[in-house]
Design an enzyme around this catalytic site. Structure first.
Site, PDB file in Angstrom:
ATOM      1  N   SER A 141     -48.489  -7.361  28.924  1.00  0.00           N
ATOM      2  CA  SER A 141     -49.932  -7.382  29.221  1.00  0.00           C
ATOM      3  C   SER A 141     -50.631  -8.467  28.410  1.00  0.00           C
ATOM      4  O   SER A 141     -50.082  -8.978  27.424  1.00  0.00           O
ATOM      5  CB  SER A 141     -50.506  -5.998  28.846  1.00  0.00           C
ATOM      6  N   TYR A 194     -57.812  -0.575  11.945  1.00  0.00           N
ATOM      7  CA  TYR A 194     -57.551  -1.844  12.643  1.00  0.00           C
ATOM      8  C   TYR A 194     -57.767  -3.017  11.678  1.00  0.00           C
ATOM      9  O   TYR A 194     -56.937  -3.929  11.590  1.00  0.00           O
ATOM     10  CB  TYR A 194     -58.449  -1.974  13.885  1.00  0.00           C
TER      11      TYR A 194
HETATM   12  P1  NAI Z   1     -53.063  -5.474  25.680  1.00  0.00           P
HETATM   13  O1  NAI Z   1     -53.419  -4.039  25.573  1.00  0.00           O
HETATM   14  O2  NAI Z   1     -53.421  -6.230  26.918  1.00  0.00           O
HETATM   15  O3  NAI Z   1     -51.493  -5.680  25.420  1.00  0.00           O
HETATM   16  C1  NAI Z   1     -50.825  -5.046  24.365  1.00  0.00           C
HETATM   17  C2  NAI Z   1     -49.389  -4.777  24.780  1.00  0.00           C
HETATM   18  O4  NAI Z   1     -48.742  -4.155  23.662  1.00  0.00           O
HETATM   19  C3  NAI Z   1     -49.281  -3.809  25.964  1.00  0.00           C
HETATM   20  O5  NAI Z   1     -48.396  -4.328  26.942  1.00  0.00           O
HETATM   21  C4  NAI Z   1     -48.731  -2.538  25.345  1.00  0.00           C
HETATM   22  O6  NAI Z   1     -47.887  -1.773  26.225  1.00  0.00           O
HETATM   23  C5  NAI Z   1     -47.931  -3.095  24.161  1.00  0.00           C
HETATM   24  N1  NAI Z   1     -47.698  -2.094  23.128  1.00  0.00           N
HETATM   25  C6  NAI Z   1     -48.591  -1.181  22.648  1.00  0.00           C
HETATM   26  N2  NAI Z   1     -47.981  -0.380  21.758  1.00  0.00           N
HETATM   27  C7  NAI Z   1     -46.685  -0.790  21.665  1.00  0.00           C
HETATM   28  C8  NAI Z   1     -45.561  -0.352  20.923  1.00  0.00           C
HETATM   29  N3  NAI Z   1     -45.630   0.702  20.111  1.00  0.00           N
HETATM   30  N4  NAI Z   1     -44.388  -1.011  21.069  1.00  0.00           N
HETATM   31  C9  NAI Z   1     -44.296  -2.070  21.922  1.00  0.00           C
HETATM   32  N5  NAI Z   1     -45.320  -2.510  22.674  1.00  0.00           N
HETATM   33  C10 NAI Z   1     -46.509  -1.881  22.542  1.00  0.00           C
HETATM   34  O7  NAI Z   1     -53.729  -6.161  24.390  1.00  0.00           O
HETATM   35  P2  NAI Z   1     -54.036  -7.676  23.990  1.00  0.00           P
HETATM   36  O8  NAI Z   1     -55.495  -7.837  23.958  1.00  0.00           O
HETATM   37  O9  NAI Z   1     -53.205  -8.604  24.777  1.00  0.00           O
HETATM   38  O10 NAI Z   1     -53.567  -7.659  22.463  1.00  0.00           O
HETATM   39  C11 NAI Z   1     -52.408  -8.314  21.986  1.00  0.00           C
HETATM   40  C12 NAI Z   1     -52.553  -8.516  20.484  1.00  0.00           C
HETATM   41  O11 NAI Z   1     -53.696  -9.334  20.227  1.00  0.00           O
HETATM   42  C13 NAI Z   1     -52.758  -7.234  19.679  1.00  0.00           C
HETATM   43  O12 NAI Z   1     -52.042  -7.324  18.473  1.00  0.00           O
HETATM   44  C14 NAI Z   1     -54.259  -7.234  19.406  1.00  0.00           C
HETATM   45  O13 NAI Z   1     -54.585  -6.513  18.244  1.00  0.00           O
HETATM   46  C15 NAI Z   1     -54.495  -8.715  19.241  1.00  0.00           C
HETATM   47  N6  NAI Z   1     -55.883  -9.125  19.398  1.00  0.00           N
HETATM   48  C16 NAI Z   1     -56.537  -8.969  20.600  1.00  0.00           C
HETATM   49  C17 NAI Z   1     -57.851  -9.359  20.722  1.00  0.00           C
HETATM   50  C18 NAI Z   1     -58.611  -9.208  22.005  1.00  0.00           C
HETATM   51  O14 NAI Z   1     -59.845  -9.431  22.008  1.00  0.00           O
HETATM   52  N7  NAI Z   1     -57.985  -8.849  23.132  1.00  0.00           N
HETATM   53  C19 NAI Z   1     -58.573  -9.946  19.584  1.00  0.00           C
HETATM   54  C20 NAI Z   1     -57.796 -10.081  18.383  1.00  0.00           C
HETATM   55  C21 NAI Z   1     -56.505  -9.681  18.307  1.00  0.00           C
END
Ligand code: NAI
Length: 255
Positions: free
Chosen positions: A16, A159
């Site tokens: 994702s 967080y």
């Molecule tokens: P998202 O929710 O679209 O994707 C996160 C993915 O991580 C999902 O596919 C989910 O299934 C997977 N995941 C969750 N728990 C898991 C586990 N225990 N083991 C393996 N996979 C797991 O989120 P997004 O936005 O793409 O976030 C990705 C990273 O970016 C995260 O670390 C988030 O904290 C960071 N981030 C995101 C921001 C945003 O505004 N979207 C801003 C700053 C950091």
């Protein structure tokens, strides 16, 4: 020549958002991609999408909180795909309860967020470290604006603590692994439109506006905005960069 030819790149949370975009971007630059996600179906779909575009990709189900499973997947990857030279620790979750909410929720958030966002980064790094050291690899950890500050828009202390921890871990690894030729850096995304914040964007558009009003570039980010910096940190373009965090936040942290 493509920038990541002859590399094998592991991306966690690759089913994702940001992880999925990085996986596709690395594939376009010639890397063989290993997509790991707790959501097996999403990772498999993302891998199929890469293969449909003539890239090379395999997916494996992995919950990054399960240390033994991380070690088992690393062995499977070594046997089935080959030696990993790039690791992107991207899997993460966010919740927005403060410290003074209901006890059960506060405790639950702390345990889940630290387990996934921080200990998960440790677990996966630990599992792939022998391959990364042998191949003079690169590690890219996904931090946040909250690697530096807490945001007053609702967010949990867990967080903020987890993302400060990710930056600290990045520095410690960069210091220790530099002599092995392993470079370790982080990316600090700003407000990026992904499924992680889909609900809050729909239910509270004011919150998105607060972010955007504070952002010099005047817009929210897209997962694709993270891809160029992620390619930079994985490639020879950043041969003398280690222990850094590249902010990809539209300038948010400058004002
Ligand atoms: P998202 O929710 O679209 O994707 C996160 C993915 O991580 C999902 O596919 C989910 O299934 C997977 N995941 C969750 N728990 C898991 C586990 N225990 N083991 C393996 N996979 C797991 O989120 P997004 O936005 O793409 O976030 C990705 C990273 O970016 C995260 O670390 C988030 O904290 C960071 N981030 C995101 C921001 C945003 O505004 N979207 C801003 C700053 C950091």
């Amino acid at each position: 020549m493509a920038l990541l030819q002859n590399h094998i790149a592991v991306v966690t949370g690759a089913g994702s958002g940001i992880g999925r975009a990085i996986a596709s971007g690395y594939a376009r630059e010639g890397a063989r991609i290993v997509l790991l996600d707790i959501n097996e179906k999403a990772a498999a779909e993302a891998a199929r999408e890469i293969r449909d575009g003539n890239g090379s990709a395999e997916s494996f189900a992995l919950d990054v909180t399960r240390r033994e499973d991380c070690i088992a997947v690393a062995k499977q990857v070594a046997a089935k795909v080959g030696p990993v030279s790039i690791l992107v620790n991207n899997a993460g979750i966010a919740r927005r309860n403060g410290m003074t909410g209901a006890d059960a929720a506060v405790i639950n958030d702390w345990e889940d967020i630290i387990a996934i966002n921080l200990t998960g980064v440790f677990n996966v790094t630990h599992a792939f470290l022998p391959a990364l050291r042998a191949g003079k690899g690169r590690i890219i950890n996904i931090g946040s604006i909250q690697s530096f500050v807490h945001l007053r828009t609702p967010s949990s202390p867990a967080y903020t603590a987890s993302k400060h921890g990710v930056l600290g871990f990045t520095k410690a690894l960069a210091a220790e692994l530099g002599k092995d030729g392993v470079r370790v850096n982080a990316i600090g995304p700003g407000f990026i439109e992904t499924p992680l914040n889909e609900k809050v964007r729909a239910s509270n558009p004011e919150l998105a506006k607060v972010f955007i009003d504070h952002t010099p570039l005047g817009r929210a980010g897209k997962p694709e905005d993270i891809v160029g910096p992620a390619i930079f940190l994985a490639s020879e373009l950043s041969a003398y960069v280690s222990g850094s965090i590249v902010m990809v936040d539209g300038g948010y942290r400058t004002i």
